[in-house]
Scaffold this motif. Structure first.
Motif, mmCIF file in Angstrom:
data_model
loop_
_atom_site.group_PDB
_atom_site.id
_atom_site.type_symbol
_atom_site.label_atom_id
_atom_site.label_comp_id
_atom_site.label_asym_id
_atom_site.label_seq_id
_atom_site.Cartn_x
_atom_site.Cartn_y
_atom_site.Cartn_z
ATOM 1 N N MET A 1 -35.503 8.720 11.236
ATOM 2 C CA MET A 1 -35.389 9.111 12.592
ATOM 3 C C MET A 1 -34.160 8.658 13.292
ATOM 4 O O MET A 1 -33.807 9.428 14.042
ATOM 5 N N LEU A 2 -33.626 7.475 13.018
ATOM 6 C CA LEU A 2 -32.183 7.166 13.571
ATOM 7 C C LEU A 2 -31.360 7.894 12.902
ATOM 8 O O LEU A 2 -31.366 7.868 11.429
ATOM 9 N N THR A 3 -30.309 8.489 13.648
ATOM 10 C CA THR A 3 -29.101 9.320 13.023
ATOM 11 C C THR A 3 -27.896 8.295 12.597
ATOM 12 O O THR A 3 -28.070 7.299 12.954
ATOM 13 N N ALA A 4 -27.040 8.760 11.923
ATOM 14 C CA ALA A 4 -26.003 7.888 11.625
ATOM 15 C C ALA A 4 -25.082 7.571 12.745
ATOM 16 O O ALA A 4 -24.876 6.407 12.976
ATOM 17 N N GLU A 5 -25.310 8.498 13.948
ATOM 18 C CA GLU A 5 -24.307 8.112 15.010
ATOM 19 C C GLU A 5 -25.098 7.158 15.794
ATOM 20 O O GLU A 5 -24.612 6.196 16.535
ATOM 21 N N ASP A 6 -26.411 7.257 15.819
ATOM 22 C CA ASP A 6 -27.509 6.076 16.750
ATOM 23 C C ASP A 6 -27.268 4.998 15.979
ATOM 24 O O ASP A 6 -27.000 3.916 16.663
ATOM 25 N N LEU A 7 -27.066 4.711 14.494
ATOM 26 C CA LEU A 7 -27.132 3.512 13.893
ATOM 27 C C LEU A 7 -25.691 2.801 14.270
ATOM 28 O O LEU A 7 -25.370 1.678 14.429
ATOM 29 N N GLU A 8 -24.676 3.913 14.314
ATOM 30 C CA GLU A 8 -23.151 3.319 14.726
ATOM 31 C C GLU A 8 -23.263 2.654 16.175
ATOM 32 O O GLU A 8 -22.658 1.454 16.368
ATOM 33 N N PHE A 9 -23.890 3.249 16.941
ATOM 34 C CA PHE A 9 -23.858 2.817 18.408
ATOM 35 C C PHE A 9 -24.850 1.714 18.284
ATOM 36 O O PHE A 9 -24.410 0.467 19.062
ATOM 37 N N LEU A 10 -25.974 1.653 17.840
ATOM 38 C CA LEU A 10 -26.677 0.270 17.687
ATOM 39 C C LEU A 10 -26.168 -0.864 17.019
ATOM 40 O O LEU A 10 -26.772 -2.163 17.324
ATOM 41 N N ARG A 11 -25.191 -0.615 16.262
ATOM 42 C CA ARG A 11 -24.616 -1.937 15.379
ATOM 43 C C ARG A 11 -23.584 -2.615 16.276
ATOM 44 O O ARG A 11 -22.930 -3.586 15.831
ATOM 45 N N ARG A 12 -23.281 -2.111 17.673
ATOM 46 C CA ARG A 12 -22.417 -2.559 18.482
ATOM 47 C C ARG A 12 -23.237 -3.957 19.027
ATOM 48 O O ARG A 12 -24.365 -3.908 19.190
ATOM 49 N N PRO A 13 -22.467 -4.780 19.538
ATOM 50 C CA PRO A 13 -22.901 -6.034 20.232
ATOM 51 C C PRO A 13 -23.624 -5.796 21.576
ATOM 52 O O PRO A 13 -22.604 -6.012 22.824
ATOM 53 N N LEU A 14 -24.590 -4.956 21.848
ATOM 54 C CA LEU A 14 -25.011 -4.438 23.190
ATOM 55 C C LEU A 14 -26.555 -5.245 23.164
ATOM 56 O O LEU A 14 -26.943 -5.581 22.148
#
Length: 132
Positions: A1-14
Protein backbone atom coordinates in the motif's frame (compact mmCIF):
# COMPACT_ATOMS: atom_id res chain seq x y z
CA UNK A 1 0.00 0.00 0.00
CA UNK A 2 2.98 2.33 0.42
CA UNK A 3 4.19 3.55 -2.97
CA UNK A 4 7.82 3.90 -4.01
CA UNK A 5 7.40 7.68 -3.60
CA UNK A 6 5.97 7.19 -0.09
CA UNK A 7 8.91 4.99 0.89
CA UNK A 8 11.43 7.48 -0.49
CA UNK A 9 9.79 10.24 1.57
CA UNK A 10 9.50 8.09 4.71
CA UNK A 11 13.18 7.10 4.55
CA UNK A 12 14.21 10.71 5.18
CA UNK A 13 15.17 11.69 8.75
CA UNK A 14 11.76 13.18 9.57
CA UNK A 15 9.81 12.89 12.79
CA UNK A 16 6.62 10.89 12.75
CA UNK A 17 3.65 11.58 14.98
CA UNK A 18 2.36 8.34 16.45
CA UNK A 19 -1.10 7.79 17.85
CA UNK A 20 -2.30 4.61 19.51
CA UNK A 21 -5.92 3.94 20.45
CA UNK A 22 -6.98 6.06 23.42
CA UNK A 23 -3.55 7.66 23.60
CA UNK A 24 -1.96 11.05 22.98
CA UNK A 25 0.04 11.93 19.88
CA UNK A 26 3.78 11.42 20.36
CA UNK A 27 6.67 12.47 18.09
CA UNK A 28 8.81 9.44 17.25
CA UNK A 29 11.71 8.20 15.20
CA UNK A 30 10.58 5.52 12.76
CA UNK A 31 11.73 3.34 9.90
CA UNK A 32 9.82 2.43 6.75
CA UNK A 33 10.93 -1.17 6.31
CA UNK A 34 11.40 -3.00 3.04
CA UNK A 35 8.39 -5.20 3.79
CA UNK A 36 6.05 -2.17 3.77
CA UNK A 37 5.69 -1.90 7.54
CA UNK A 38 6.55 1.09 9.69
CA UNK A 39 8.66 0.29 12.73
CA UNK A 40 9.74 2.11 15.85
CA UNK A 41 11.19 1.25 19.23
CA UNK A 42 10.05 2.02 22.73
CA UNK A 43 10.72 0.82 26.28
CA UNK A 44 8.90 -2.41 27.05
CA UNK A 45 7.01 -0.78 29.93
CA UNK A 46 5.91 2.35 28.01
CA UNK A 47 2.28 3.49 27.98
CA UNK A 48 2.22 2.84 24.19
CA UNK A 49 2.86 -0.85 24.78
CA UNK A 50 0.20 -1.07 27.49
CA UNK A 51 -2.38 0.65 25.29
CA UNK A 52 -1.57 -1.54 22.27
CA UNK A 53 -2.05 -4.69 24.33
CA UNK A 54 -5.72 -3.71 24.74
CA UNK A 55 -6.28 -2.26 21.27
CA UNK A 56 -3.73 -2.75 18.47
CA UNK A 57 -4.81 0.25 16.36
CA UNK A 58 -2.06 2.75 15.61
CA UNK A 59 -1.27 5.46 13.10
CA UNK A 60 1.68 7.59 12.18
CA UNK A 61 1.72 10.84 10.24
CA UNK A 62 4.90 12.18 8.70
CA UNK A 63 5.07 15.69 7.22
CA UNK A 64 7.65 17.58 5.20
CA UNK A 65 9.56 20.20 7.20
CA UNK A 66 9.09 23.95 7.02
CA UNK A 67 10.61 25.35 3.86
CA UNK A 68 9.43 22.51 1.63
CA UNK A 69 6.21 22.21 -0.31
CA UNK A 70 3.39 20.71 1.74
CA UNK A 71 3.55 16.93 1.78
CA UNK A 72 2.50 14.26 4.23
CA UNK A 73 1.90 10.53 4.48
CA UNK A 74 -0.38 8.87 7.03
CA UNK A 75 -0.24 5.15 7.78
CA UNK A 76 -2.88 3.45 9.94
CA UNK A 77 -3.23 -0.19 10.84
CA UNK A 78 -2.74 -2.87 13.44
CA UNK A 79 0.45 -2.72 15.45
CA UNK A 80 2.28 -5.60 17.05
CA UNK A 81 4.82 -5.52 19.84
CA UNK A 82 7.88 -7.53 18.83
CA UNK A 83 10.48 -8.58 21.41
CA UNK A 84 13.36 -8.75 18.93
CA UNK A 85 15.22 -6.20 16.82
CA UNK A 86 14.54 -3.08 18.87
CA UNK A 87 18.14 -2.38 19.86
CA UNK A 88 19.33 -2.76 16.27
CA UNK A 89 16.52 -0.47 15.10
CA UNK A 90 17.43 2.11 17.76
CA UNK A 91 21.06 2.08 16.58
CA UNK A 92 20.07 2.52 12.91
CA UNK A 93 17.69 5.34 13.74
CA UNK A 94 20.15 7.13 16.02
CA UNK A 95 22.66 7.05 13.18
CA UNK A 96 20.02 8.49 10.85
CA UNK A 97 18.78 11.24 13.18
CA UNK A 98 21.92 12.16 15.15
CA UNK A 99 25.60 12.86 14.54
CA UNK A 100 27.01 10.04 16.68
CA UNK A 101 30.50 11.54 16.52
CA UNK A 102 29.15 13.97 19.12
CA UNK A 103 30.07 12.34 22.47
CA UNK A 104 26.91 13.63 24.15
CA UNK A 105 24.67 12.04 21.52
CA UNK A 106 26.69 8.82 21.53
CA UNK A 107 26.15 8.76 25.30
CA UNK A 108 22.42 9.27 24.80
CA UNK A 109 22.37 6.28 22.45
CA UNK A 110 24.23 4.19 25.04
CA UNK A 111 21.53 5.12 27.55
CA UNK A 112 18.79 4.11 25.11
CA UNK A 113 20.58 0.82 24.42
CA UNK A 114 20.63 0.05 28.16
CA UNK A 115 16.82 0.03 28.29
CA UNK A 116 14.60 -3.03 27.84
CA UNK A 117 13.27 -2.12 24.39
CA UNK A 118 10.63 -3.63 22.12
CA UNK A 119 9.88 -2.97 18.48
CA UNK A 120 6.46 -1.70 17.42
CA UNK A 121 5.46 -2.75 13.90
CA UNK A 122 2.55 -1.05 12.14
CA UNK A 123 1.12 -3.03 9.24
CA UNK A 124 -0.58 -0.56 6.91
CA UNK A 125 -4.30 -1.06 6.41
CA UNK A 126 -4.94 2.50 5.23
CA UNK A 127 -2.46 4.92 3.67
CA UNK A 128 -3.36 8.52 2.96
CA UNK A 129 -1.09 11.07 1.36
CA UNK A 130 -0.97 14.62 0.14
CA UNK A 131 1.61 16.34 -2.01
CA UNK A 132 1.48 19.76 -3.65
Amino acid sequence: MLTAEDLEFLRRPLHGFLTVADGPVRPVWFEAAGDGTVQLFTPKDSPKVRKLSGDPRASIVVAAPVGERERWVSVAGSATVEPDGAHELAARLAERYWNLEDPALAGELAGIQSLDLVRLVIRPEKVSRYSM
